[in-house]
Design an enzyme around this catalytic site. Sequence first.
Site, PDB file in Angstrom:
ATOM      1  N   LYS A   1       0.839  -1.206   0.000  1.00 56.58           N
ATOM      2  CA  LYS A   1       0.000   0.000   0.000  1.00 56.58           C
ATOM      3  C   LYS A   1       0.871   1.252   0.000  1.00 56.58           C
ATOM      4  CE  LYS A   1      -3.532   0.065   2.951  1.00 56.58           C
ATOM      5  NZ  LYS A   1      -4.962   0.359   2.689  1.00 56.58           N
TER       6      LYS A   1
ATOM      7  N   ARG B   1      -3.182   2.855   8.790  1.00 57.32           N
ATOM      8  CA  ARG B   1      -3.528   1.609   8.080  1.00 57.32           C
ATOM      9  C   ARG B   1      -2.309   0.691   7.964  1.00 57.32           C
ATOM     10  NH1 ARG B   1      -6.640   5.191   4.629  1.00 57.32           N
ATOM     11  NH2 ARG B   1      -8.821   4.475   4.492  1.00 57.32           N
TER      12      ARG B   1
ATOM     13  N   GLY C   1      -7.760  -7.169   4.708  1.00 53.83           N
ATOM     14  CA  GLY C   1      -8.678  -7.317   5.833  1.00 53.83           C
ATOM     15  C   GLY C   1      -8.108  -8.088   7.000  1.00 53.83           C
TER      16      GLY C   1
ATOM     17  N   MET D   1      -5.333  -7.391   8.825  1.00 55.27           N
ATOM     18  CA  MET D   1      -4.786  -6.578   9.912  1.00 55.27           C
ATOM     19  C   MET D   1      -5.663  -5.357  10.136  1.00 55.27           C
ATOM     20  SD  MET D   1      -0.750  -7.049   9.256  1.00 55.27           S
ATOM     21  CE  MET D   1      -0.947  -6.700   7.522  1.00 55.27           C
TER      22      MET D   1
ATOM     23  N   ARG E   1      -3.660  -1.038  -6.494  1.00 55.36           N
ATOM     24  CA  ARG E   1      -2.817  -2.235  -6.479  1.00 55.36           C
ATOM     25  C   ARG E   1      -3.244  -3.111  -7.649  1.00 55.36           C
ATOM     26  NH1 ARG E   1      -5.602  -4.639  -0.977  1.00 55.36           N
ATOM     27  NH2 ARG E   1      -7.712  -4.757  -1.787  1.00 55.36           N
TER      28      ARG E   1
ATOM     29  N   HIS F   1     -16.231  -8.654   1.674  1.00 56.14           N
ATOM     30  CA  HIS F   1     -15.243  -9.585   2.231  1.00 56.14           C
ATOM     31  C   HIS F   1     -15.423 -10.992   1.671  1.00 56.14           C
ATOM     32  CE1 HIS F   1     -13.755 -12.437   5.345  1.00 56.14           C
ATOM     33  NE2 HIS F   1     -12.727 -11.602   5.353  1.00 56.14           N
TER      34      HIS F   1
ATOM     35  N   CYS G   1       6.163 -38.610  -8.746  1.00 55.97           N
ATOM     36  CA  CYS G   1       4.740 -38.928  -8.685  1.00 55.97           C
ATOM     37  C   CYS G   1       4.164 -38.722  -7.295  1.00 55.97           C
ATOM     38  CB  CYS G   1       4.494 -40.354  -9.172  1.00 55.97           C
ATOM     39  SG  CYS G   1       5.305 -41.604  -8.161  1.00 55.97           S
TER      40      CYS G   1
ATOM     41  N   TYR H   1       9.785 -35.324 -16.142  1.00 57.22           N
ATOM     42  CA  TYR H   1       8.351 -35.059 -16.024  1.00 57.22           C
ATOM     43  C   TYR H   1       7.901 -35.032 -14.574  1.00 57.22           C
ATOM     44  CZ  TYR H   1       7.619 -40.045 -15.041  1.00 57.22           C
ATOM     45  OH  TYR H   1       7.648 -41.275 -14.467  1.00 57.22           O
TER      46      TYR H   1
END
Lengths: 876, 876
Positions: free
Chosen positions: B22, B92, B101, B103, B336, B454, B830, B850
């Site tokens: 932020k 903030r 949300g 903190m 953001r 939220h 695997c 793989y």
Amino acid sequence: MQKYVYMLQEGNKDMKDILGGKGANLAEMIKLGLPVPNGFTITTEACHSYYETNKELSDVIKDEIINALHKLENITGKKFGDAKNPLLVSVRSGAPVSMPGMMDTILNLGLNDDVANGLIAKTKNKRFVFDSYRRFIEMYADVVKGYSKSLFEKHIDEYKKEKNVTLDIELTEEDMENLTNDFKNIYYEVLHEEFPKDPIKQLLEAVKAVFRSWNNERAIYYRKINNISENIGTAVNIQEMVYGNLSKNSGTGVAFSRNPATGEKDLYGEYLMNAQGEDVVAGIRTPSPISKLKEEMPKIYNDFVKIAKNLEDHYKDMQDMEFTIENGKLYILQTRNGKRTAAAAIKIAVDLVNEGKISKKEAILRVEPEDLEMLLHDTFKEESLANGKIISKGIAASPGAAAGSIYFNAKDAIKAHQNGENVILVRLETSPEDIEGMHHANGLLTIRGGMTSHAAVVARGMGTCCISGCSNLVINEEEKWLKTASGLILKEKDQISLDGATGNVYLGLIETEPASINGDFQIFMNWADSFRHLKVRANADNPKDALQAKKFGAEGIGLCRTEHMFFEKERIFNFRKMIIADDLKTRQEALEKILPYQKEDFKKLFEIMSPNNVVIRYLDPPLHEFLPKTDDEITELAMSLNLSTAKIKERIDALKEFNPMMGHRGCRLAITYPEIAEMQTRAVIEAAIMAIKDGYKVVPEIMIPLVGSENELIYVKDIITKTASEIMKKNDLIIDYKVGTMIEIPRATLIADEIAKNADFFSFGTNDLTQMTYGFSRDDAEKFLKDYYQKNIFVKDPFAHVDEEGVGRLMKMAIQKGRGVNNKLSLGICGEHGGDPESIYFFHKIGLDYVSCSPYRVPIARLAAAKVAICEKMKK
Amino acid sequence: MQKYVYMLQEGNKDMKDILGGKGANLAEMIKLGLPVPNGFTITTEACHSYYETNKELSDVIKDEIINALHKLENITGKKFGDAKNPLLVSVRSGAPVSMPGMMDTILNLGLNDDVANGLIAKTKNKRFVFDSYRRFIEMYADVVKGYSKSLFEKHIDEYKKEKNVTLDIELTEEDMENLTNDFKNIYYEVLHEEFPKDPIKQLLEAVKAVFRSWNNERAIYYRKINNISENIGTAVNIQEMVYGNLSKNSGTGVAFSRNPATGEKDLYGEYLMNAQGEDVVAGIRTPSPISKLKEEMPKIYNDFVKIAKNLEDHYKDMQDMEFTIENGKLYILQTRNGKRTAAAAIKIAVDLVNEGKISKKEAILRVEPEDLEMLLHDTFKEESLANGKIISKGIAASPGAAAGSIYFNAKDAIKAHQNGENVILVRLETSPEDIEGMHHANGLLTIRGGMTSHAAVVARGMGTCCISGCSNLVINEEEKWLKTASGLILKEKDQISLDGATGNVYLGLIETEPASINGDFQIFMNWADSFRHLKVRANADNPKDALQAKKFGAEGIGLCRTEHMFFEKERIFNFRKMIIADDLKTRQEALEKILPYQKEDFKKLFEIMSPNNVVIRYLDPPLHEFLPKTDDEITELAMSLNLSTAKIKERIDALKEFNPMMGHRGCRLAITYPEIAEMQTRAVIEAAIMAIKDGYKVVPEIMIPLVGSENELIYVKDIITKTASEIMKKNDLIIDYKVGTMIEIPRATLIADEIAKNADFFSFGTNDLTQMTYGFSRDDAEKFLKDYYQKNIFVKDPFAHVDEEGVGRLMKMAIQKGRGVNNKLSLGICGEHGGDPESIYFFHKIGLDYVSCSPYRVPIARLAAAKVAICEKMKK
């Protein structure tokens, strides 16, 4: 080109790998010009070939055998299968590693009806010839055809009954002829074929049978317990027969150049006149001591003394020799470095040094560390022995003291031992079939047989106490009772005690006490200590073990398992209270009550071991191990804690684990319950301070178990250093203590550098490390590892001998990483491998500072550490 | 010198580590000249300092804060705590990683009675001032003092009842003043201290409280599930307050530069006039769509559109912005990169490439592989959906389809999910306290709140289906019922279905079906495939999974667990018969009956996967897993096998293990029972021959599990090659098949060179390898690992993300050794890590060929493989 058969003239003592021990030594004796019956050896490589070609002898091998046979005919001037001048041979196994009695032998091979008649004409001894013939049939049926001897023996018993005689020697030459014919008939009846007449066929079948006997059950078992590879195979020795049963002027015997039980420098052995070798070894007739031969046949005796000395000087070691006298002529059938008790091994080694024959280093190399175990066995307590009632006396065949319940066959003995009983196995005489039972017995008692009987030889090899030839006892193995000369009847489960040093048999249990080190043993161990670099500590959880360890030369305690201290009544109560507690406060209160006990225990250990260090491992097992299992116990605990049984059961359920080995234990407990580590730290540091104030030098080493990540160690170490600092501040005394960790989780070895930054020492916990590296738990693996050994997938037990390839590689990695960041890092090992000589050699090589093992293995470890140091120096 | 506080003018977008996301973006917007309320940021380093100095702010930090405050006073021309021209600020949190949300935030800080009066004089808006004041008290009590807001809210409810009003806006300025005074009294009553008057004290306490909130429970849980390190800490942003609730000409809103659910290129958002930001986020009032602002305040709207475009162009990504309008002036409070659904992420990425703004590589890097999971969620089956009865419609807040039983609070939802139920969590609105419950729910339904509530934000983040703002439903959370507009009452455990794509709520369960890949998703995945080197196979044991895997792009089967094929009724009967059997013959007969089934299964898998390879793992779990547990089942089995229950129980007992994980399983079974491996080989080879004859290309790869030594592999491989050769000979067809092994035992990695000599491939079984390397079993570790996370001993779950330091090191060793002796060795993995992006990055780096994962994770693995290949290339 590959050579499969060697005449004895072609070999020497260094060719054991291909000629086997027996073959190589026969060749060596020929080289020395000793009177050895001539012959040849079929190599271990032929044995491999036999197994590779679907259990057949290749044409090449057959040709070489026939060829060698012809050479032997030339040397002896006799002819195989020839009725006029027949060559008879013995066929004996002989592996590169001695496996006495484990594989098969056939004597008198080459006999058939024609040859027998010719031989009678030649020897004028019909009884001897048919006795040899019937024995040959019996052995051939047993070894080649797998048809048990007992049916032939049973027939003899019936025949004797019919004839109203009791002893074999009472049988006449006609009886022997009849028996031979009967045996041929029995052979035909059960095997649906004629007994083979062709001597060449007899020979080739016998050779194959000996190769086959490499894989009989008892040989496999013997190799397993003696850690002998399955892959080496056996050689076969073919020699001209000589006969100790040809006449009254004939005989056979075995002798050692020194006493194999005590090491005394004195020819020691036994012989029987007019007998074959098997009669001595089997212990069926009780032989005369070799000293009697001096009177009976002084010239032969003197010749033999000279040969014995000659051989001992040549091999620079005590020799175990077999000889036969045929019509007054002495033959040596075998020589080898003699098996001996550990006491004898040490005395002989020390004597040979004193006689200037070998060096101290050689002396050290002469004694197998593992063999010391028998010297470390218990002896009877003087005071208890004084009150002991002697009920019989036999030959002190293998030293040690044993007290336990009697059992009359191997199967019962094994079962009783598995039930936790101390077992005395009592037999008329033992045979190789008994070997597993003997391994499970604390002591052996036989009615027949001498110092070189099967029971005696095997018992000494195993370090088991044995009294043989206790002929004033009467035994009934089937009905399971034993009667003493005074008429006392002992039944299964009755208790007796055996003194292997005196041959005394006592009624009831006599208290034993641990052995101690003195005399030649002490001298020898001091020599060993002067060579070794590895320190040896002991695993000991209580003052008794610590004292014993110190007596045996332990240089500190490498592992004190603190949980063992929780099991006494008062302690387990509070410990369980701690486990059941829901909250920190109740847990702390319970721990507070355990603290004084633990402190007192630690103080004693510190004092006993001072000035050496003591490594204390913090609580390790999962908590459920401390909780009761049965409903009754649970109810009892609930009442004593004033809780409901439901509550206890709930906690027990909550603590249940799918794989307890990989569960909530080790440092994981200290992370969940830091208060336990805190209490243990208080106990360690306060005990150390008390002991130091009492004038002892004490350096406690606190060991955090089961660490797998740096943070685990840091977390627990923080608790320790914080608690220790507070206590030291309060006592106004700074003490030296170490904090280290067990390396027993594979991951710990991989991040050993990170761990070493925070540790004063590593102690490898090779038990768990082995389990986790292999991914099998020892308890469960026992079941399927049987298949592994049987199918040759595993050759060695990785829990007995450290797995150098896997576990060892992790250890090396840990050492390299650990020392790389912390060159003061002390390195030890406290798994069971710490007492295993083979593993100790490896630990020396990878640079550990010490091994820690059970108190009783401390001397073994000291010797092993010396041997590896000496060998290393010799290589440089 | 360390700098703990930065004015917004001093920062930029690249300083997220110290300023938080932020703070860095606020600074960046200041640099871009956008209208951002001024202020300063207290760094994450100050947060670390706070935790290091016993949760206190150092004097240095305090000084820097005061200093920055003075600068802010100079910039704004207002003064903190000054009654005449007061500066009020927001406080903030803002971590380097977004944790929305999680903190705490405090607004309106700087108010006291004097300041309030001054502000009334200045704004002439008493109601606003006291509304702000009472909110401040409430937030301060909550955040700084940990005193729940609910008591204040309850007081308001009572006050409104007394005054006979229902809505907050009906409260007068006197009411607000009264409430403020009441709040101060409540504060005093419960906290026994006056509400602090000193603004500086308010500020410092608020900063500490935000730092503290880093470690509140929901933040810790959020970090755990999002795999965010505990150690990064949060920054704190202090900004001048701007007010959306100052007048009718004020407002506040949030908006995305594109649609976060679909990715459509269109400004998307919501706003509320005369409200503070928290009113929008909390979802208490339902806001208006952003398009409405165009009519209401066209100038502001146009300004905002320009700013949004500006920001998107600057950040080259979709932006999530917060704004406030204070008396007709626009402020941007935050920007953001916006969270989005996976569908939106892909559409935006593809669009940005098409708009020429980013490259294909950048597009690939923009999408988190893990996020694809939501696209791979089930959708409703068309036919089942057609019959569905719609009972309500809300906002389609997070896509997917969910059907299950309804629960009304997080706790019940968690419990039901743990009991194996499919759960729909229904709430009036969700709050951060619900987060764990949301994580356990298959779908979320809220009555209030919009697209940015939220519930909506969190659900999209989790990939959970969510319908929000379903305002025609009435809920009673306490009594646990829900009423539809038509009066239908639904209670706990009643079943509904949610369509997250349409917002429709259905009565009862609607059948779902697997997702498929098409459109932009297909384009995007094709791009991804063009970059990756790692192949992706699937773990599939049956044709259904194999088909799904193929649809998702699997390039073969990397793990077929054959034991899963034994559980059907007829098969398990014969399999149990095999286990109970005492002798080889009975075992073989039972196996003979299983053979046709297994062959048929293999044939289908081969055909589905053709021309790609199928790896078949031979029987792995311990046999006791196949036997019944309860007495009833045992009796049933006994009857069907015509055996006594005693016999069955005896066998069950014999198979019991102390640590089944480390017991008789894997190749150890084939060593004890070679006939099982033989039957499985017959099934594999015969099935392959049949499929090949039907025209399919088939290369079976036979995988031997749990190998820890070379001999184990050789033994089992011999059975396989012998059996396969016989079958091929009989069918007169030579087929290509491979034999390899799982590398899942630590020891296997250490002797990988020996193993590789006998293996065509390695497949790392990282589940077991992790368990054995760490020395804990997953089932048991769950209990104590909680403490590990809580105490920061472990940061990541080693079963979710491969442990590179430990397990990874063993893998590297195995690869190096294995390839060293066998350069054709194929390497795969695997374990479950095969579907974890972070682990896939590692597997790419160490050179695997793989990964194999569950069918649903195949696209995730494909994307992860592409990302790591791109990143690697960029580094070079």
